[in-house]
Scaffold this motif. Structure first.
Motif, PDB file in Angstrom:
ATOM      1  N   GLY A 169      -5.242   1.950  -1.060  1.00  0.00           N
ATOM      2  CA  GLY A 169      -5.673   0.581  -0.823  1.00  0.00           C
ATOM      3  C   GLY A 169      -5.246  -0.374  -1.913  1.00  0.00           C
ATOM      4  N   ALA A 170      -5.152  -1.633  -1.535  1.00  0.00           N
ATOM      5  CA  ALA A 170      -4.823  -2.714  -2.443  1.00  0.00           C
ATOM      6  C   ALA A 170      -5.943  -3.737  -2.356  1.00  0.00           C
ATOM      7  CB  ALA A 170      -3.492  -3.345  -2.056  1.00  0.00           C
ATOM      8  N   PHE A 171      -6.471  -4.116  -3.521  1.00  0.00           N
ATOM      9  CA  PHE A 171      -7.524  -5.123  -3.542  1.00  0.00           C
ATOM     10  C   PHE A 171      -6.995  -6.407  -2.931  1.00  0.00           C
ATOM     11  CE2 PHE A 171      -9.556  -8.775  -5.533  1.00  0.00           C
ATOM     12  CZ  PHE A 171     -10.875  -8.523  -5.212  1.00  0.00           C
ATOM     13  N   ARG A 172      -7.807  -7.024  -2.064  1.00  0.00           N
ATOM     14  CA  ARG A 172      -7.427  -8.276  -1.430  1.00  0.00           C
ATOM     15  C   ARG A 172      -8.281  -9.442  -1.914  1.00  0.00           C
ATOM     16  NH1 ARG A 172      -3.853  -8.538   2.216  1.00  0.00           N
ATOM     17  NH2 ARG A 172      -4.762 -10.349   3.222  1.00  0.00           N
TER      18      ARG A 172
ATOM     19  N   PHE B 251      -0.918   6.189  13.882  1.00  0.00           N
ATOM     20  CA  PHE B 251      -0.426   4.987  14.548  1.00  0.00           C
ATOM     21  C   PHE B 251       0.001   3.910  13.550  1.00  0.00           C
ATOM     22  CE2 PHE B 251      -3.123   6.649  18.045  1.00  0.00           C
ATOM     23  CZ  PHE B 251      -2.151   6.696  19.031  1.00  0.00           C
ATOM     24  N   ASP B 252      -0.051   4.225  12.254  1.00  0.00           N
ATOM     25  CA  ASP B 252       0.296   3.274  11.194  1.00  0.00           C
ATOM     26  C   ASP B 252      -0.593   2.034  11.246  1.00  0.00           C
ATOM     27  OD1 ASP B 252       1.757   2.663   8.889  1.00  0.00           O
ATOM     28  OD2 ASP B 252       3.194   1.444  10.015  1.00  0.00           O
ATOM     29  N   ALA B 253      -1.870   2.265  11.475  1.00  0.00           N
ATOM     30  CA  ALA B 253      -2.829   1.171  11.564  1.00  0.00           C
ATOM     31  C   ALA B 253      -2.992   0.463  10.218  1.00  0.00           C
ATOM     32  CB  ALA B 253      -4.181   1.712  12.020  1.00  0.00           C
ATOM     33  N   SER B 254      -3.379  -0.796  10.283  1.00  0.00           N
ATOM     34  CA  SER B 254      -3.728  -1.588   9.100  1.00  0.00           C
ATOM     35  C   SER B 254      -5.244  -1.665   9.030  1.00  0.00           C
ATOM     36  CB  SER B 254      -3.143  -2.996   9.206  1.00  0.00           C
ATOM     37  OG  SER B 254      -1.735  -2.954   9.258  1.00  0.00           O
ATOM     38  N   HIS B 255      -5.811  -1.201   7.924  1.00  0.00           N
ATOM     39  CA  HIS B 255      -7.258  -1.139   7.747  1.00  0.00           C
ATOM     40  C   HIS B 255      -7.720  -2.129   6.685  1.00  0.00           C
ATOM     41  CE1 HIS B 255      -7.539   3.059   9.457  1.00  0.00           C
ATOM     42  NE2 HIS B 255      -6.303   3.106   9.009  1.00  0.00           N
ATOM     43  N   LEU B 256      -8.918  -2.647   6.870  1.00  0.00           N
ATOM     44  CA  LEU B 256      -9.658  -3.300   5.791  1.00  0.00           C
ATOM     45  C   LEU B 256     -10.936  -2.515   5.594  1.00  0.00           C
ATOM     46  CD1 LEU B 256      -9.469  -7.157   6.409  1.00  0.00           C
ATOM     47  CD2 LEU B 256      -8.093  -5.760   4.868  1.00  0.00           C
TER      48      LEU B 256
ATOM     49  N   GLY C  86      -7.169  -3.572   1.426  1.00  0.00           N
ATOM     50  CA  GLY C  86      -6.299  -3.342   2.567  1.00  0.00           C
ATOM     51  C   GLY C  86      -5.615  -1.997   2.431  1.00  0.00           C
ATOM     52  N   HIS C  87      -5.439  -1.333   3.554  1.00  0.00           N
ATOM     53  CA  HIS C  87      -4.815  -0.010   3.605  1.00  0.00           C
ATOM     54  C   HIS C  87      -3.869   0.020   4.790  1.00  0.00           C
ATOM     55  CE1 HIS C  87      -8.109   1.649   1.023  1.00  0.00           C
ATOM     56  NE2 HIS C  87      -8.763   0.668   1.609  1.00  0.00           N
TER      57      HIS C  87
ATOM     58  N   GLU D 265       0.835  -1.180   0.000  1.00  0.00           N
ATOM     59  CA  GLU D 265       0.000   0.000   0.000  1.00  0.00           C
ATOM     60  C   GLU D 265       0.877   1.238   0.000  1.00  0.00           C
ATOM     61  OE1 GLU D 265      -2.045  -3.371   1.164  1.00  0.00           O
ATOM     62  OE2 GLU D 265      -0.524  -2.479   2.394  1.00  0.00           O
ATOM     63  N   ASN D 266       0.233   2.406   0.005  1.00  0.00           N
ATOM     64  CA  ASN D 266       0.923   3.693   0.028  1.00  0.00           C
ATOM     65  C   ASN D 266       1.838   3.854  -1.171  1.00  0.00           C
ATOM     66  OD1 ASN D 266      -0.317   4.294   2.416  1.00  0.00           O
ATOM     67  ND2 ASN D 266       1.445   3.794   3.687  1.00  0.00           N
ATOM     68  N   ASP D 267       1.470   3.230  -2.297  1.00  0.00           N
ATOM     69  CA  ASP D 267       2.221   3.356  -3.531  1.00  0.00           C
ATOM     70  C   ASP D 267       3.699   3.034  -3.333  1.00  0.00           C
ATOM     71  OD1 ASP D 267       0.149   6.158  -4.144  1.00  0.00           O
ATOM     72  OD2 ASP D 267      -0.119   4.145  -4.920  1.00  0.00           O
TER      73      ASP D 267
END
Length: 192
Positions: free
Chosen positions: A22-25, A87-92, A40-41, A9-11
């Motif tokens: 985001g990246a398709f999961r 906080f550099d969280a991981s999102h869906l 996912g982000h 993510e984040n290019d």
């Protein structure tokens, strides 16, 4: 369930100040036959994603909130989502026809041993009871493992029976019981 290859993510940027588009999961089908796309982000969410999630959360009633989350007003929601990025969280983000149906997040937590994250998951009321939370949880665990998360923990209100049941199905254990809530934990190593 088919999966795409994980992408960064984040290019490709490692900076937490970049916005994640985001990246398709994967795509899944809920119990009502709706196709849901999961992306996912990592870190800060792109402005469009924040706008969409803010709109989703503005539709939540008081009964759809737990422990003050999501916040009640638009500015509070935006501020909360921004803090998660810091906080550099991981999102869906789970979408149906480009409209958010659910949002789940793993927030790194230095107060717990190892590579632990606090888990939060929110399902739009129109998608509750259709196994959207189940699909989201399963994918979130995979996403966590891919990002070297060893343990997830959460707080859940005792009165939220559907959530407690979901967490128990996914092998969460109560580690602390308080008058109104449980703190639950689950190791991610080795499985669903």
């Amino acid at each position: 369930m088919s999966k795409s290859n994980p992408t960064t993510e984040n290019d490709g940027q490692s900076s937490t100040t970049s916005e994640s588009t985001g990246a398709f999961r994967t795509s899944v089908t809920d119990n009502r036959g709706r196709t849901l796309d999961i992306t996912g982000h990592r870190g800060h969410l792109a402005t469009g994603v924040v706008d969409d999630l803010t709109e989703m959360y503005n539709e939540f009633g008081h009964e759809d909130r737990a422990q003050g989350l999501p916040p009640l007003d638009t500015d509070g929601i935006r501020s909360w989502l921004e803090r998660l990025g810091e906080f550099d969280a991981s999102h869906l983000v789970v979408r149906h026809d480009d409209t958010p149906a659910a949002h789940a997040v793993l927030v790194p937590d230095d107060d717990h041993a190892g590579d632990a994250c606090e888990l939060a998951i929110f399902v739009h009321p129109d998608y509750q009871g259709a196994r959207v939370g189940t699909h989201t949880m399963r994918e979130l665990f995979d996403y966590g493992r891919e990002n070297d998360v060893e343990t997830v923990w959460l707080h859940v209100e005792k009165s939220n029976a559907p959530a407690v049941s979901l967490y128990e199905r996914y092998d969460f254990e109560v580690i602390t019981e308080r008058p109104l809530e449980f703190e639950m934990r689950r190791d991610l190593a080795g499985g669903a």
